[in-house]
Design a protein around this motif. Structure first.
Motif, PDB file in Angstrom:
ATOM      1  N   GLN A  30       0.806  -1.229   0.000  1.00 48.38           N
ATOM      2  CA  GLN A  30       0.000   0.000   0.000  1.00 48.38           C
ATOM      3  C   GLN A  30       0.840   1.281   0.000  1.00 48.38           C
ATOM      4  O   GLN A  30       0.521   2.234  -0.714  1.00 48.38           O
ATOM      5  N   PRO A  31       1.930   1.380   0.774  1.00 47.98           N
ATOM      6  CA  PRO A  31       2.681   2.648   0.792  1.00 47.98           C
ATOM      7  C   PRO A  31       3.608   2.859  -0.407  1.00 47.98           C
ATOM      8  O   PRO A  31       4.166   3.948  -0.563  1.00 47.98           O
ATOM      9  N   ASP A  32       3.798   1.852  -1.259  1.00 50.19           N
ATOM     10  CA  ASP A  32       4.834   1.900  -2.287  1.00 50.19           C
ATOM     11  C   ASP A  32       4.587   3.042  -3.268  1.00 50.19           C
ATOM     12  O   ASP A  32       3.471   3.233  -3.769  1.00 50.19           O
ATOM     13  N   ASN A  33       5.667   3.784  -3.555  1.00 49.85           N
ATOM     14  CA  ASN A  33       5.538   4.948  -4.428  1.00 49.85           C
ATOM     15  C   ASN A  33       6.897   5.345  -4.986  1.00 49.85           C
ATOM     16  O   ASN A  33       7.890   5.329  -4.277  1.00 49.85           O
ATOM     17  N   MET A  34       6.927   5.701  -6.266  1.00 51.37           N
ATOM     18  CA  MET A  34       8.133   6.206  -6.925  1.00 51.37           C
ATOM     19  C   MET A  34       7.934   7.673  -7.271  1.00 51.37           C
ATOM     20  O   MET A  34       6.913   8.058  -7.839  1.00 51.37           O
ATOM     21  N   ASP A  35       8.936   8.499  -6.937  1.00 53.69           N
ATOM     22  CA  ASP A  35       8.893   9.942  -7.189  1.00 53.69           C
ATOM     23  C   ASP A  35      10.201  10.320  -7.876  1.00 53.69           C
ATOM     24  O   ASP A  35      11.281  10.142  -7.304  1.00 53.69           O
ATOM     25  N   THR A  36      10.113  10.825  -9.121  1.00 57.38           N
ATOM     26  CA  THR A  36      11.328  11.132  -9.872  1.00 57.38           C
ATOM     27  C   THR A  36      11.240  12.500 -10.527  1.00 57.38           C
ATOM     28  O   THR A  36      10.158  13.010 -10.806  1.00 57.38           O
ATOM     29  N   LYS A  37      12.429  13.077 -10.797  1.00 55.80           N
ATOM     30  CA  LYS A  37      12.546  14.317 -11.571  1.00 55.80           C
ATOM     31  C   LYS A  37      13.795  14.225 -12.436  1.00 55.80           C
ATOM     32  O   LYS A  37      14.834  13.737 -11.980  1.00 55.80           O
ATOM     33  N   HIS A  38      13.682  14.698 -13.673  1.00 58.87           N
ATOM     34  CA  HIS A  38      14.802  14.653 -14.614  1.00 58.87           C
ATOM     35  C   HIS A  38      14.872  15.973 -15.370  1.00 58.87           C
ATOM     36  O   HIS A  38      13.845  16.505 -15.802  1.00 58.87           O
ATOM     37  N   THR A  39      16.076  16.509 -15.516  1.00 58.26           N
ATOM     38  CA  THR A  39      16.278  17.723 -16.315  1.00 58.26           C
ATOM     39  C   THR A  39      17.454  17.516 -17.252  1.00 58.26           C
ATOM     40  O   THR A  39      18.397  16.773 -16.947  1.00 58.26           O
ATOM     41  N   GLN A  40      17.391  18.204 -18.390  1.00 60.60           N
ATOM     42  CA  GLN A  40      18.493  18.165 -19.346  1.00 60.60           C
ATOM     43  C   GLN A  40      18.715  19.545 -19.950  1.00 60.60           C
ATOM     44  O   GLN A  40      17.755  20.262 -20.243  1.00 60.60           O
ATOM     45  N   VAL A  41      19.983  19.901 -20.104  1.00 59.24           N
ATOM     46  CA  VAL A  41      20.382  21.096 -20.830  1.00 59.24           C
ATOM     47  C   VAL A  41      21.430  20.656 -21.845  1.00 59.24           C
ATOM     48  O   VAL A  41      22.388  19.952 -21.497  1.00 59.24           O
ATOM     49  N   MET A  42      21.251  21.065 -23.108  1.00 53.69           N
ATOM     50  CA  MET A  42      22.232  20.703 -24.126  1.00 53.69           C
ATOM     51  C   MET A  42      22.420  21.860 -25.103  1.00 53.69           C
ATOM     52  O   MET A  42      21.447  22.394 -25.650  1.00 53.69           O
ATOM     53  N   PHE A  43      23.668  22.255 -25.300  1.00 53.91           N
ATOM     54  CA  PHE A  43      24.043  23.232 -26.323  1.00 53.91           C
ATOM     55  C   PHE A  43      24.684  22.462 -27.466  1.00 53.91           C
ATOM     56  O   PHE A  43      25.480  21.543 -27.241  1.00 53.91           O
ATOM     57  N   SER A  44      24.372  22.858 -28.701  1.00 58.47           N
ATOM     58  CA  SER A  44      24.936  22.160 -29.848  1.00 58.47           C
ATOM     59  C   SER A  44      25.361  23.147 -30.923  1.00 58.47           C
ATOM     60  O   SER A  44      24.833  24.262 -31.019  1.00 58.47           O
ATOM     61  N   HIS A  45      26.320  22.722 -31.703  1.00 53.72           N
ATOM     62  CA  HIS A  45      26.776  23.515 -32.861  1.00 53.72           C
ATOM     63  C   HIS A  45      27.076  22.550 -33.987  1.00 53.72           C
ATOM     64  O   HIS A  45      27.786  21.545 -33.799  1.00 53.72           O
ATOM     65  N   HIS A  46      26.504  22.828 -35.136  1.00 53.95           N
ATOM     66  CA  HIS A  46      26.771  22.012 -36.314  1.00 53.95           C
ATOM     67  C   HIS A  46      27.449  22.868 -37.371  1.00 53.95           C
ATOM     68  O   HIS A  46      27.001  23.977 -37.679  1.00 53.95           O
TER      69      HIS A  46
END
Length: 748
Positions: A277-293
């Protein structure tokens, strides 16, 4: 019928990435992928590159509107999967026989950049991007994976996000379904003053299909936000594209590691015990990406700087107090006298405090972890002539750092009258450690065309410095260094305009974790493949055989496959062989001028076996003997897709068969009865158990409303198959039952 329409149904659209992938409709079209990341989709001519690479296009992904990566990959040969939660929240994916556990033995990327929380230090992929916002999915196996690492034994999976559009465009996608399922997905992009932008957001949620003792939600909610910006600059013959990518994702899911006894599964397969009953998953994800072609004539160079942060806290039942029995042992033997009362506490039919004896409280563990991964990556390609032959040189270098900090703790809950409750006692911290890896990766590959032969020679290097620190004991630490070079060769010989043969050999490897002793060897293999292709523009066929020769097979423990006390431990498996055959065929039959019948067939045969005798305490091996089969590896898998397609509507049917697979490879052992065994013993809980073969059928339909958009309907698991898909982490688990979904899309 148009070229785009033909491509839409091609099950065999394949690709080789020159850098990080994006979709290009055809080779002759203007290169309008704003991020200059190219994939060659040869739907109407023979592909001449070597290596196994599969592209699932945006049209193919939309055919069944899957949110579950497991279902998406069912049409890709050579993929082995262990289901767990039914929704694909915690994917378990392997290629060509490697363990599917938490997808830790494949390289997972998003837009060509490592996306796992800590791909080197802790490769178990507890974070996985929302697949409904992807415009392509790519699978690379064999020599085709030489550009990707660190996991290079099996291959790589790349998820491609939407490119910034050249003109203003947008769309909404709204859906609702059974078990409280809903989806809200929207994006909009445009170009303002030569600055392009894309904004995209997804919300997915469901109430869950399991019935928790005492009631409550067993579902999940996921949010995913993406923003992209780019700027193009032309300086003479030099073309520049600067990009910025920002993303945020979170998840709340009432998921558990607790399954059922076999008897309870037979009676009520979608039940969940009160102890979860108490089981729970709590997540957060962030990404920053700079690119040059940068593009100059036949030279292309793409540079990226990226940072990913991920944090998760998963509260779930670890075990019971005042007993040495594991949850797996209890649920495997609920009628045994020593386990009977423990099972009753878990199922809520007995209270933690007994009339006599010591109480059996619920030990609830929160695996609180923080991750980061960051790096600088440069990929390039150049075309030139040497000694009169055409050459394509691909190269890349990456500096990557990742880290996991574990802050695991336990809390004590009680069971009373079928309800679990926190006793309010102090937290007890268990695993408190940090693992860090700094790695340089390089690859170099040259493909030269000599008449009908295209030959590729390449090498990949992984240069790693790893560190482990027990945060509860300053004297418990370890540093280690690994340097490894992995050569590869591949080739394609064109027999005719429509056919050719491919071949290749390469070395693959999988690193050991920073905290493991020198007794744990790296996983290393020599991999071979041989096959052929045929494509006359109507019929497409590819057959590839493979053989992976392991000098050492390695496994690692997580709570999902070993238990809380074994987390982080690794085991040597010694020599092993994995071999098999991958075949795929697709064609479309014109019923008349308005209606087509596209169909395709995919088949995978895989055999994996140990080639040595070994005593281990690993929960899936135990005492293995030469010839024992690898666990969670079905010998036969097949899928068949067929549809009926008209200008304004489409109906598609997908049938997927997965053969039986064993839950454990070896057997229990005891030195008191086996003179050859080392001192001690090990009880292999799931010895002799197997997951039965299962066939699932999915159905989808789309009706176009012209300028008013389209409506779609689908049924996953049409026949409502109810079988055990796994007995891990703890106990028998079902797949998703029949689910109905109705949706609406509008593009502008």
């Amino acid at each position: 019928m148009t070229k785009g329409f033909m491509m839409k149904r091609s099950v065999l659209a394949m690709a080789v990435a020159l850098a990080a992938p994006q979709v290009l409709a055809n080779d002759d079209a203007k290169n309008d992928d704003m991020e200059h990341i190219q994939i060659l989709s040869h739907y109407d001519k023979l592909r001449t590159e070597a290596g196994s690479a599969t592209l699932l296009s945006e049209e193919q992904l939309a055919e069944f509107e899957y949110d579950d990566i497991h279902r998406i990959l069912s049409s890709v040969p050579g993929v082995n999967i262990r289901e767990e939660d039914g929704y694909g929240l915690r994917p378990n994916i392997g290629f060509r026989g490697v363990t599917p556990e938490r997808s830790k033995k494949i390289t997972i990327m998003e837009d060509g950049v490592l996306i796992g929380p800590a791909p080197y230090s802790a490769p178990a992929a507890y974070y996985f991007p929302v697949t409904t916002r992807m415009t392509a999915v790519e699978v690379f196996k064999g020599p085709a994976a030489i550009k990707h690492g660190p996991q290079s034994v099996a291959g790589a999976l790349n998820l491609v996000t939407r490119a910034v559009p050249e003109f203003s465009e947008g769309a909404i996608d709204l859906a609702t379904g059974s078990d409280g399922y809903s989806k809200a997905h929207a994006y909009f992009g445009s170009v303002v003053n030569n600055v392009g932008f894309l904004l995209e957001g997804v919300n997915l949620q469901a109430d869950g299909f399991k019935d928790l003792d005492g009631g409550a939600d067993t579902g999940f909610e996921k949010n995913d936000l993406l923003a992209k910006f780019n700027y193009k600059l032309q300086q003479g013959e030099f073309e520049h594209t600067f990009g910025l990518k920002l993303s945020y994702a979170d998840e709340l899911s009432n998921e558990t590691y607790l399954g059922l006894t076999d008897a309870d599964f037979d009676a009520t397969p979608y039940r969940r015990y009160a102890a979860s009953q108490p089981d729970n998953m709590d997540t957060k994800h962030t990404q920053v990406m700079f690119s040059h072609h940068l593009k100059f004539q036949d030279v292309s160079l793409t540079s990226r700087v990226y940072r990913n942060d991920y944090e998760r806290a998963w509260l779930k039942l670890d075990g019971l107090t005042n007993t040495d029995a594991t949850l797996s042992e209890i649920l495997a033997n609920p009628e045994d006298e020593q386990y009977q009362r423990l099972y009753q506490v878990i199922s809520g039919t007995a209270d933690s405090i007994a009339d006599s004896g010591r109480p059996n409280y619920l030990s609830m563990g929160t695996n609180d972890r923080e991750y980061f991964s960051q790096g600088i990556q440069v990929d390039g390609s150049a075309k030139f002539k040497l000694a009169g032959f055409d050459n394509t040189l691909s190269f890349g270098v990456r500096f990557h750092e990742d880290e996991i900090e574990r802050k695991h703790f336990k809390e004590t809950y009680g069971m009373r009258d079928g309800s679990a409750f926190n006793l309010g006692l102090d937290k007890v911290y268990t695993s408190q450690n940090t693992e860090n890896t700094q790695a340089w990766s390089v690859y170099l590959e040259d493909k030269v065309t000599i008449d009908a032969l295209t030959l590729g020679l390449g090498v990949r290097g992984e240069l790693m410095d790893m560190a482990y620190q027990n945060n509860a004991n300053a004297d418990d630490w370890q540093n280690k260094t690994t340097r490894i070079w992995l050569p590869g060769m591949s080739g394609f010989y064109q027999l005719s305009e429509d056919s050719g043969i491919l071949f290749g050999v390469h070395q693959g490897f999988s690193p050991a974790s920073p905290q493991q002793s020198v007794d744990i060897e790296i996983e290393k293999s020599t991999n071979y493949e041989f096959g052929g292709r045929f494509n006359d523009g109507v019929t497409q066929l590819e057959v590839v055989s493979f053989f992976n020769d392991y000098s050492n097979l390695k496994e690692s423990c997580g709570q999902s496959n070993c238990g809380a006390l074994e987390v982080g431990r690794e085991f040597n498996g010694g020599e092993a062989h994995v071999y098999g055959l991958e075949a795929q065929f697709s064609q479309r039959y014109p019923l008349n001028l308005q209606i087509d019948i596209p169909y395709g067939f995919v088949y995978t045969y895989t055999k994996g076996e140990f080639k040595n005798d070994r005593y281990t305490n690993f929960a899936q091996w135990g005492h293995v003997k030469s010839g024992d089969e690898l666990p969670y590896l079905p010998e036969h898998q097949a899928s068949f897709n067929i549809g009926v397609s008209a200008p304004d509507w489409r109906v598609s049917l997908a049938v997927k068969y997965v053969g039986s697979m064993s839950e454990a490879a070896g057997r229990s052992w005891d030195s008191s009865t086996d003179a050859n065994a080392p001192n001690g013993s090990y009880n292999l809980v799931l010895e002799g158990k197997e997951v039965s073969a299962i066939t699932t059928v999915d159905l989808s339909a789309v009706y176009e409303l012209g300028k008013y958009g389209q409506v779609y309907a689908k049924v996953d698991n049409l026949l409502d198959e109810t079988k055990i898909v796994s007995r891990r982490p703890y106990g028998a688990r079902p797949g998703k039952p029949r689910q109905f979904t109705l949706g609406y899309k509008y593009s502008f």
